[in-house]
Design an enzyme around this catalytic site. Structure first.
Site, PDB file in Angstrom:
ATOM      1  N   SER A  41      -9.173  85.372  16.661  1.00  0.00           N
ATOM      2  CA  SER A  41      -9.286  86.128  17.913  1.00  0.00           C
ATOM      3  C   SER A  41     -10.578  85.774  18.642  1.00  0.00           C
ATOM      4  O   SER A  41     -10.581  85.556  19.856  1.00  0.00           O
ATOM      5  CB  SER A  41      -9.257  87.631  17.630  1.00  0.00           C
ATOM      6  OG  SER A  41      -8.022  88.031  17.089  1.00  0.00           O
ATOM      7  N   ARG A  64     -17.097  91.187  20.709  1.00  0.00           N
ATOM      8  CA  ARG A  64     -16.546  92.386  20.062  1.00  0.00           C
ATOM      9  C   ARG A  64     -16.067  93.412  21.093  1.00  0.00           C
ATOM     10  O   ARG A  64     -15.084  94.105  20.857  1.00  0.00           O
ATOM     11  CB  ARG A  64     -17.570  93.030  19.125  1.00  0.00           C
ATOM     12  CG  ARG A  64     -17.745  92.247  17.853  1.00  0.00           C
ATOM     13  CD  ARG A  64     -18.233  93.050  16.670  1.00  0.00           C
ATOM     14  NE  ARG A  64     -18.185  92.207  15.496  1.00  0.00           N
ATOM     15  CZ  ARG A  64     -17.141  92.059  14.700  1.00  0.00           C
ATOM     16  NH1 ARG A  64     -16.035  92.752  14.947  1.00  0.00           N
ATOM     17  NH2 ARG A  64     -17.170  91.251  13.671  1.00  0.00           N
ATOM     18  N   HIS A 100     -12.795  92.015  22.178  1.00  0.00           N
ATOM     19  CA  HIS A 100     -11.857  92.088  21.053  1.00  0.00           C
ATOM     20  C   HIS A 100     -11.336  93.495  20.837  1.00  0.00           C
ATOM     21  O   HIS A 100     -10.156  93.701  20.518  1.00  0.00           O
ATOM     22  CB  HIS A 100     -12.556  91.588  19.784  1.00  0.00           C
ATOM     23  CG  HIS A 100     -11.703  91.595  18.561  1.00  0.00           C
ATOM     24  ND1 HIS A 100     -11.830  92.530  17.568  1.00  0.00           N
ATOM     25  CD2 HIS A 100     -10.694  90.773  18.182  1.00  0.00           C
ATOM     26  CE1 HIS A 100     -10.956  92.289  16.611  1.00  0.00           C
ATOM     27  NE2 HIS A 100     -10.254  91.232  16.957  1.00  0.00           N
TER      28      HIS A 100
END
Length: 206
Positions: free
Chosen positions: A14, A36, A39
């Protein structure tokens, strides 16, 4: 049917995909935070709206490694933060929102529980604030900073919503304190936890 089953490999893949699509320039310490945030939301717009002030990642890493007291405004953010990694540094994390004393203070003072929780966090000598849901919590914290009562080591201020969220983040961004914020209405407890975890993993691994 073939698909990736290992959680860490899924996350790694990812991040590879996200990183290949990012166009804005970030420093080496900022990019893990951006990855992050994207994500955790699936939203590439975080590349454009996230803001860093006064080297918050470097300050956060140093503060966490030294052991610190962390406050978060919601149980959702609390549950999303990696406590196992945090405890490596002998740091502690607190969410006061459901405490009976907080209910009572908010009722007597006619303020939100989030504001009352900030009051307690300030009294307890908290150094790191992770706010992802309540604009009133961020407003309250900014008031303390403006009055010179507290100067946090790091503030992750990303409350989500349409009433006060954008305004509270703008006030924070103007203050001379290490902070990570987002422009506009986007944010949330999951984003706050993801940003903190990014710094935490740079500090101690996982």
């Amino acid at each position: 049917m073939k698909y990736i089953k290992d959680p860490l490999k899924i996350e790694e893949k990812s991040f590879e995909i996200i990183k290949s699509n990012i166009k804005r320039e970030f420093t080496l310490d900022e990019i893990p935070v951006v990855l992050r945030a994207i994500h955790s939301t699936g939203d590439y717009d975080y590349e454009n709206i996230i803001r860093f002030k006064n080297k918050p990642v470097n300050v956060g890493i140093e503060t966490i490694r030294g052991g610190t007291k962390v406050f978060t405004d919601t149980k959702m953010a609390l549950s999303g933060i990696n406590k196992k990694s945090l405890l490596i540094t002998e740091s502690s994390i607190h969410c006061y929102i459901d405490e009976e004393k907080i209910y009572e203070i908010s009722r007597l003072k006619k303020i939100t529980r989030s504001m009352a929780a900030i009051d307690k966090a300030v009294e307890d000598g908290t150094e790191v604030f992770v706010i992802g849901n309540a604009p009133t919590a961020l407003f309250r914290l900014c008031e303390y900073i403006e009055k010179g009562i507290i100067l946090p080591k790091l503030i992750i201020g990303v409350p989500v919503g349409f009433v006060g969220a954008e305004e509270s983040k703008e006030i924070l961004y103007k203050l001379d304190v290490p902070s990570i914020t987002t422009k506009g209405t986007k944010g949330g407890s999951n984003v706050a936890a993801a940003i903190f975890n990014a710094i935490l993993y740079m500090a101690v691994g996982r």
